[in-house]
Design a protein around this motif. Structure first.
Motif, mmCIF file in Angstrom:
data_model
loop_
_atom_site.group_PDB
_atom_site.id
_atom_site.type_symbol
_atom_site.label_atom_id
_atom_site.label_comp_id
_atom_site.label_asym_id
_atom_site.label_seq_id
_atom_site.Cartn_x
_atom_site.Cartn_y
_atom_site.Cartn_z
ATOM 1 N N ILE A 65 0.854 -1.183 0.000
ATOM 2 C CA ILE A 65 0.000 0.000 0.000
ATOM 3 C C ILE A 65 0.889 1.232 0.000
ATOM 4 N N TYR A 66 0.618 2.164 -0.916
ATOM 5 C CA TYR A 66 1.346 3.427 -0.962
ATOM 6 C C TYR A 66 0.464 4.538 -0.414
ATOM 7 N N ILE A 67 1.047 5.356 0.460
ATOM 8 C CA ILE A 67 0.337 6.479 1.069
ATOM 9 C C ILE A 67 1.296 7.665 1.101
ATOM 10 N N ARG A 68 0.786 8.842 0.804
ATOM 11 C CA ARG A 68 1.624 10.045 0.832
ATOM 12 C C ARG A 68 1.297 10.954 2.010
ATOM 13 N N ALA A 69 0.035 11.015 2.414
ATOM 14 C CA ALA A 69 -0.379 11.992 3.419
ATOM 15 C C ALA A 69 -0.647 11.349 4.771
ATOM 16 N N GLY A 70 -0.246 12.054 5.811
ATOM 17 C CA GLY A 70 -0.490 11.591 7.166
ATOM 18 C C GLY A 70 -1.978 11.480 7.472
ATOM 19 N N ALA A 71 -2.784 12.389 6.916
ATOM 20 C CA ALA A 71 -4.235 12.347 7.154
ATOM 21 C C ALA A 71 -4.849 11.066 6.606
ATOM 22 N N THR A 72 -4.344 10.589 5.478
ATOM 23 C CA THR A 72 -4.847 9.349 4.897
ATOM 24 C C THR A 72 -4.529 8.173 5.805
ATOM 25 N N ALA A 73 -3.277 8.073 6.232
ATOM 26 C CA ALA A 73 -2.880 6.968 7.117
ATOM 27 C C ALA A 73 -3.624 7.038 8.442
ATOM 28 N N ARG A 74 -3.817 8.252 8.969
ATOM 29 C CA ARG A 74 -4.537 8.407 10.246
ATOM 30 C C ARG A 74 -5.987 7.976 10.099
ATOM 31 N N ALA A 75 -6.632 8.308 8.974
ATOM 32 C CA ALA A 75 -8.026 7.909 8.752
ATOM 33 C C ALA A 75 -8.161 6.386 8.747
ATOM 34 N N VAL A 76 -7.218 5.713 8.100
ATOM 35 C CA VAL A 76 -7.273 4.247 8.051
ATOM 36 C C VAL A 76 -6.975 3.660 9.426
ATOM 37 N N ALA A 77 -5.953 4.170 10.113
ATOM 38 C CA ALA A 77 -5.616 3.669 11.447
ATOM 39 C C ALA A 77 -6.775 3.874 12.415
ATOM 40 N N ASP A 78 -7.436 5.024 12.340
ATOM 41 C CA ASP A 78 -8.584 5.284 13.208
ATOM 42 C C ASP A 78 -9.741 4.337 12.878
ATOM 43 N N GLY A 79 -9.942 4.069 11.594
ATOM 44 C CA GLY A 79 -10.991 3.128 11.194
ATOM 45 C C GLY A 79 -10.725 1.727 11.727
ATOM 46 N N TRP A 80 -9.462 1.289 11.641
ATOM 47 C CA TRP A 80 -9.099 -0.021 12.187
ATOM 48 C C TRP A 80 -9.265 -0.024 13.704
ATOM 49 N N SER A 81 -8.907 1.058 14.359
ATOM 50 C CA SER A 81 -9.087 1.137 15.818
ATOM 51 C C SER A 81 -10.559 1.027 16.184
ATOM 52 N N GLY A 82 -11.423 1.639 15.398
ATOM 53 C CA GLY A 82 -12.858 1.573 15.639
ATOM 54 C C GLY A 82 -13.425 0.174 15.508
ATOM 55 N N ALA A 164 0.794 5.780 10.305
ATOM 56 C CA ALA A 164 0.201 7.086 10.601
ATOM 57 C C ALA A 164 1.158 7.938 11.423
ATOM 58 N N ARG A 165 1.826 7.319 12.381
ATOM 59 C CA ARG A 165 2.778 8.056 13.226
ATOM 60 C C ARG A 165 3.959 8.565 12.391
ATOM 61 N N LEU A 166 4.499 7.717 11.523
ATOM 62 C CA LEU A 166 5.632 8.131 10.688
ATOM 63 C C LEU A 166 5.274 9.303 9.781
ATOM 64 N N LEU A 167 4.115 9.233 9.154
ATOM 65 C CA LEU A 167 3.725 10.320 8.255
ATOM 66 C C LEU A 167 3.369 11.590 9.031
ATOM 67 N N ALA A 168 2.828 11.447 10.239
ATOM 68 C CA ALA A 168 2.522 12.631 11.053
ATOM 69 C C ALA A 168 3.801 13.322 11.514
ATOM 70 N N GLU A 169 4.825 12.536 11.776
ATOM 71 C CA GLU A 169 6.109 13.096 12.217
ATOM 72 C C GLU A 169 6.904 13.700 11.079
ATOM 73 N N ASN A 170 6.536 13.409 9.848
ATOM 74 C CA ASN A 170 7.259 13.891 8.674
ATOM 75 C C ASN A 170 6.296 14.503 7.668
ATOM 76 N N PRO A 171 5.652 15.620 8.020
ATOM 77 C CA PRO A 171 4.697 16.213 7.075
ATOM 78 C C PRO A 171 5.426 16.806 5.864
ATOM 79 N N THR A 172 4.718 16.834 4.758
ATOM 80 C CA THR A 172 5.248 17.476 3.546
ATOM 81 C C THR A 172 4.773 18.912 3.523
ATOM 82 N N GLU A 173 5.272 19.678 2.567
ATOM 83 C CA GLU A 173 4.842 21.075 2.477
ATOM 84 C C GLU A 173 3.379 21.176 2.044
ATOM 85 N N ASP A 174 2.805 20.096 1.493
ATOM 86 C CA ASP A 174 1.392 20.088 1.088
ATOM 87 C C ASP A 174 0.440 19.970 2.271
ATOM 88 N N GLU A 175 0.934 19.445 3.409
ATOM 89 C CA GLU A 175 0.035 19.204 4.541
ATOM 90 C C GLU A 175 0.023 20.356 5.512
#
Length: 175
Positions: A65-82, A164-175
């Protein structure tokens, strides 16, 4: 001479090889079902950190699975947590084969998630006299994960949270 060059170009553009490339590039998988039991091997690779080209590769079993944005990974992680409520009804572990090694030769599907994918889940009770085990079905966009035991659920939830944690710790200039 220039007339021949023009003709050869038009023949090249309509050659069977070129046509095959065009057909392949327009193919889209609209649904994928992955069944998981036992410890699911996971691997996370983060490339081009902090740039517009940043991309996280999350391999869960044979799915990359390829993901670029932390918000995307967080949405999936939160869904799995739910889905933890449904995971409580799963068997602790189901005996299976040894975990497969992870690498480019073992990937069966590659998926790119973007935006905020819908994550839904449903608990599916055992069927046919327990021939088909109880499962937790978690849908993430076009992917249906059929999780057969708590071990598989926990190992994949852990990987989604790390992504989600990795992408949140390394935001891009787009986020």
């Amino acid at each position: 001479m220039p007339a021949r060059t023009d003709r050869s170009r038009s023949v090249e553009q309509s050659s069977p090889t070129t046509q095959a490339r065009l057909i392949t590039s327009s193919s889209v998988v609209t649904n994928l079902t992955v069944r998981a039991a036992g410890l699911v091997p996971a691997r996370i690779d983060l490339a081009h950190v902090g740039t517009a080209e940043q991309q996280l590769g999350l391999t869960l079993g044979s799915v990359l699975i390829y993901i670029r944005a932390g918000a995307t990974a967080r949405a999936v992680a939160d869904g799995w947590s739910g889905a933890a409520v449904g995971a409580q009804s799963l068997a602790p572990a189901i005996a299976g084969r040894r975990p497969l090694l992870i690498g480019p030769t073992t990937v069966a599907a590659m998926i790119r998630f973007a935006g905020l994918p819908d994550v839904t889940w449903a608990f599916m009770p055992a069927r046919a006299g327990r021939a088909v085990p109880a499962m937790l079905r978690i849908e993430v966009g076009p992917v249906n994960w059929e999780v057969c035991d708590a071990t598989a659920y926990t190992s994949m939830l852990r990987a989604w949270r790390q992504a989600a944690r990795l992408l949140a710790e390394n935001p891009t200039e787009d986020e």
